[in-house]
Design an enzyme around this catalytic site. Structure first.
Site, mmCIF file in Angstrom:
data_model
loop_
_atom_site.group_PDB
_atom_site.id
_atom_site.type_symbol
_atom_site.label_atom_id
_atom_site.label_comp_id
_atom_site.label_asym_id
_atom_site.label_seq_id
_atom_site.Cartn_x
_atom_site.Cartn_y
_atom_site.Cartn_z
ATOM 1 N N CYS A 30 14.028 0.205 -20.598
ATOM 2 C CA CYS A 30 12.754 0.425 -21.291
ATOM 3 C C CYS A 30 11.708 -0.551 -20.757
ATOM 4 O O CYS A 30 12.008 -1.479 -20.006
ATOM 5 C CB CYS A 30 12.916 0.242 -22.789
ATOM 6 S SG CYS A 30 13.379 -1.440 -23.264
ATOM 7 N N CYS A 33 12.421 -4.199 -21.544
ATOM 8 C CA CYS A 33 13.312 -4.861 -20.585
ATOM 9 C C CYS A 33 12.527 -5.317 -19.361
ATOM 10 O O CYS A 33 12.713 -6.433 -18.863
ATOM 11 C CB CYS A 33 14.424 -3.906 -20.142
ATOM 12 S SG CYS A 33 15.496 -3.313 -21.469
ATOM 13 N N ASP A 438 -17.188 6.642 8.106
ATOM 14 C CA ASP A 438 -17.494 6.195 9.454
ATOM 15 C C ASP A 438 -17.297 7.414 10.365
ATOM 16 O O ASP A 438 -16.559 8.338 10.007
ATOM 17 C CB ASP A 438 -16.546 5.060 9.851
ATOM 18 C CG ASP A 438 -16.789 4.595 11.268
ATOM 19 O OD1 ASP A 438 -17.961 4.431 11.642
ATOM 20 O OD2 ASP A 438 -15.805 4.413 12.003
ATOM 21 N N ASP A 622 -12.022 3.390 9.852
ATOM 22 C CA ASP A 622 -10.930 2.845 10.639
ATOM 23 C C ASP A 622 -10.411 1.588 9.959
ATOM 24 O O ASP A 622 -11.145 0.618 9.775
ATOM 25 C CB ASP A 622 -11.457 2.526 12.046
ATOM 26 C CG ASP A 622 -10.340 2.108 12.990
ATOM 27 O OD1 ASP A 622 -9.343 1.544 12.513
ATOM 28 O OD2 ASP A 622 -10.473 2.353 14.195
ATOM 29 N N ASP A 626 -13.036 -1.498 10.305
ATOM 30 C CA ASP A 626 -13.965 -1.444 9.181
ATOM 31 C C ASP A 626 -13.468 -2.243 7.985
ATOM 32 O O ASP A 626 -13.834 -1.941 6.848
ATOM 33 C CB ASP A 626 -14.190 0.019 8.756
ATOM 34 C CG ASP A 626 -15.068 0.764 9.746
ATOM 35 O OD1 ASP A 626 -15.979 0.129 10.301
ATOM 36 O OD2 ASP A 626 -14.844 1.964 9.964
#
Length: 730
Positions: A30, A33, A438, A622, A626
């Site tokens: 859970c 935990c 870009d 990129d 960038d």
């Protein structure tokens, strides 16, 4: 004699002076935990990361290199009440399968006992309104006890053991109130039987366990299913490879024994275990993991291949560039794991709510019992109501609400070619209403292409390609690729900054600048027709030719821009390229807002301006060049080549030539965010409705168990809807 424990084999370098290890942890069931483990491990000095993945019960740990012995983490988890050991995929799957079988056995015992106890209970229920004598009723009650008590002792092990581990360490988890509820119901029933009472709760207690086990088993099954949804990359990993240990001698060795520079043999039907380059042979390979294309591609000398690629037909010799954990496949696996283990703000919200569960639910149950007693109810009836409160308030649904959606959505996006590099990227992408692209390498393909190749005679183009292979210039490389040249022209000489020249049958050939080849007039005419292209000239004696070389738009760029605009997302282009090139690309794509000649600082300034106006900006560029503007945006995304994946800085990355993953990421993220919010409301709404009803005494422990299990199953089934989105988005 004290045995030493050496776990150094499982420790990996995480960079920045950090070490990393993954541990499999038993008994994590859970969000409570998860929170307890993360807090307990984070408290150890020099630990920089402790993150639990509930889906595969794994904890990822990072710490300052050389500062800690990994055995200390296992000892700390033992103190917290959890058994742990180094995580290995095969071992984890085996343990998970064994746990599933054990739960199924427990469920079978509980269900069988439930059917028999119910058969005994029906005559008692009807006998209480007829002429059943007390001795007969007691006999049926004792038979029920004889069936229910041993069955509960066996079938309740998943809950009892978990609760006992927690209590031994001075903690509580959700299995503590469940165990208390079951034991109270059985204990009360035994006392009632001894006192010859009319009513017992053996049927309710054992049926309660049956419902709980159904929920726990389905929970585990759903987790395994969501792991499969997330992408079974382990199936793509080859554990061994055929390595050349001599000129003509080969040996089957583990992948761990292969290093860069080695040569391996890849036979038809085998998956490649390494990243490398083909040095001999010809075949077709399936590289859909990398390119997203299902069509086979031809592999011959010079072709790059990656781990996980499937060799279809011929035999290949491959020179290794990366093996084991250094391969592209391993990097993709790491990115996917990071996405599944990361904490988004919705996950953190659910975790905080789950941490409050234990003290609140125990206090609520106790106050319910005392309140009913003060109102004149018997202790018997008050305790039954308290048991119902303990069970119905279990926060399983809340703990599962967000992680299941995140796991399923991450897997679906992975299958669509999108890899998450940040835990909360799904939520941030869903909020995007403005995208900046870009141009170079993003809207256009990263490799240059010769756009007028068909207009050049084939034999001329072939000669130009042979000459181009003698040069290292990117434009020359584009000519070589387009001509499919296999061997460079012998004796060719490169003149730096000008081009390359050589001789064929006594005739001089040149490739390079138009002035170097004496083709200025042809080059000017071609430049006027295609102003965004780079011009490279080729001369064969007195004959002159020119090639237009440029980056072509990605094949689906126009469709992708159109799809974004249909989703009410505004698009603009910011590029450092020349104005004619940017203008031509913007016109072809239907983008009205664009700027050319911008610097990285200009891009950041524009992003900041849009953010001040209230836009949620995604930067698509990129990931290598960038980085500043990617970091400045609300969320970022990069097309990345396979060789540069490990250097990606964006929140999301995608491989291949298509731009469709941009739209895919937005659609899946919006759907996932919708389902996260929906699951949170379902979980919270369930408790807001169920708790008052339980306190009122209307709900029996049996109904409480069914309601609690049903709420957990509901949020998991709802999360599985994140696997698909409508074609127009969601």
């Amino acid at each position: 004699m004290q045995a030493t424990r050496d776990f150094s084999h499982y420790v990996k370098a995480a960079g920045a002076g950090l070490s990393h290890i993954d541990l499999a942890v038993e008994g994590v069931s859970c969000a409570g935990c998860m929170s307890k483990i993360e807090r307990g491990l984070s408290a150890i000095p020099d630990v920089t990361l402790a993150r639990v993945n509930l889906t595969d019960r794994r904890v990822a740990l990072e710490w300052k290199e050389g500062a800690l012995d990994p055995a200390r983490f296992i000892d700390r988890l033992a103190e917290l009440g959890y058994k742990a050991y180094p995580f290995e995929t095969a071992g984890a799957e085996t343990a998970e399968a064994e746990q599933s079988r054990f739960l199924l056995r427990c469920l079978g015992v509980a269900a069988f006992a439930t059917m028999n106890v119910m058969m005994l209970s029906v005559p008692v229920w009807s006998g209480n309104f007829s002429d059943m004598i007390p001795e007969q009723r007691d006999f049926f009650h004792w038979l029920s006890a004889l069936i229910a008590l041993p069955a509960a002792a066996y079938a309740g092990q998943p809950f009892f053991k978990s609760a006992l581990r927690a209590l031994r360490t001075g903690n509580v988890n959700m299995d503590v109130p469940i165990s208390i509820g079951v034991i109270l119901a059985l204990g009360m029933s035994l006392v009632e039987t001894v006192n010859h009472a009319e009513h017992t709760y053996f049927d309710a207690a054992i049926m309660l366990l049956t419902f709980l086990l159904v929920g726990r088993y389905l929970d585990q099954s759903m987790r395994r299913r969501t792991r499969a949804v997330a992408g079974n990359l382990a199936a793509l990993r080859a554990e061994t490879a055929t390595k050349f240990v001599g000129a003509d001698e080969i040996s089957q060795v583990p992948v761990a024994a292969i290093y860069p520079g080695d040569i391996v043999l890849l036979r038809p039907g085998e998956r490649c275990a390494v990243d490398g380059t083909v040095i001999e042979g010809r075949s077709e390979i399936d590289q859909s993991l990398i390119t997203g294309e299902t069509l086979y591609v031809t592999a011959d000398r010079g072709t790059a291949v990656f781990a996980g690629s499937l060799n279809i037909s011929g035999t290949l010799r491959v020179r290794v560039s990366a093996a084991s954990e250094g391969t592209l496949l391993a990097e993709i696996t790491r990115l996917l794991d990071n996405a599944l283990q990361a904490r988004s703000r919705y996950v953190r919200l659910a975790d905080r709510a789950s941490r409050l569960y234990a003290p609140v639910v125990h206090a609520t149950a106790l106050l319910t019992v005392l309140g009913w007693v003060l109102m004149g109810a018997t202790w018997h009836d008050a305790i039954v109501t308290g048991v119902a409160v303990l069970i119905i308030t279990c926060p399983c649904a809340l703990g599962l609400a967000i992680p299941t959606v995140q796991t399923v959505a991450s897997g679906a996006m992975f299958r669509a070619g999108v890899l998450l590099n940040s835990g909360d990227s799904i939520e941030r992408v869903a909020e995007v209403d403005r995208i900046i692209f870009d141009k170079t390498g993003t809207l256009t393909l990263p490799d240059l292409e010769v756009v007028n190749a068909a207009a050049v005679p084939e034999e001329v183009f072939s000669l130009a390609g042979q000459l181009a292979l003698a040069s290292h210039h990117p434009v020359a490389a584009a000519v070589a690729r387009a001509s499919n040249a296999k061997s460079p022209l012998a004796g060719a000489v490169e003149v730096p900054g000008q081009g390359v020249h050589g001789y064929i049958g006594g005739t001089e050939v040149r490739l390079g600048r138009p002035s170097f080849c004496g083709a200025e007039r042809l080059a000017n005419d071609k430049a006027n027709l295609d102003p965004e292209a780079s011009i490279v000239a080729f001369s064969l004696g007195m004959a002159k030719y020119v090639f237009s070389v440029r980056q072509g738009l990605r094949p689906d760029a126009r469709a992708m821009i159109s799809a974004l605009q249909k989703r009410n997302i505004r698009v603009e282009i910011l590029s450092g390229d020349r104005e004619p090139a940017v203008q031509a690309a913007a016109r072809a794509l239907g983008v009205s807002e664009w700027r050319a000649g911008v610097t990285p600082a200009d891009k950041i300034a524009r992003i900041d301006e849009l953010k001040r106006q209230g836009f949620k900006v995604m930067m698509v560029g990129d990931g290598l060049n960038d980085a500043p503007s990617l970091a400045a945006a609300h969320v970022s995304m990069s097309p990345i080549s396979a060789t540069h994946l490990s250097q990606a800085t964006a929140d999301l990355v995608f491989l291949g030539k298509q731009l469709a993953p941009v739209v895919t990421a937005i659609d899946y993220s919006r759907k996932a965010l919708h389902l996260m919010r929906q699951n949170l409301w379902l979980a919270v709404g369930y408790n807001l409705l169920a708790v008052p009803i339980a306190i009122s005494g209307v709900v029996t422990p049996l109904i409480a168990a069914a309601a609690m299990s049903g709420s957990s199953i509901l949020v998991m089934l709802n999360a599985l809807r994140a696997r698909r989105v409508a074609s127009g988005g969601s």
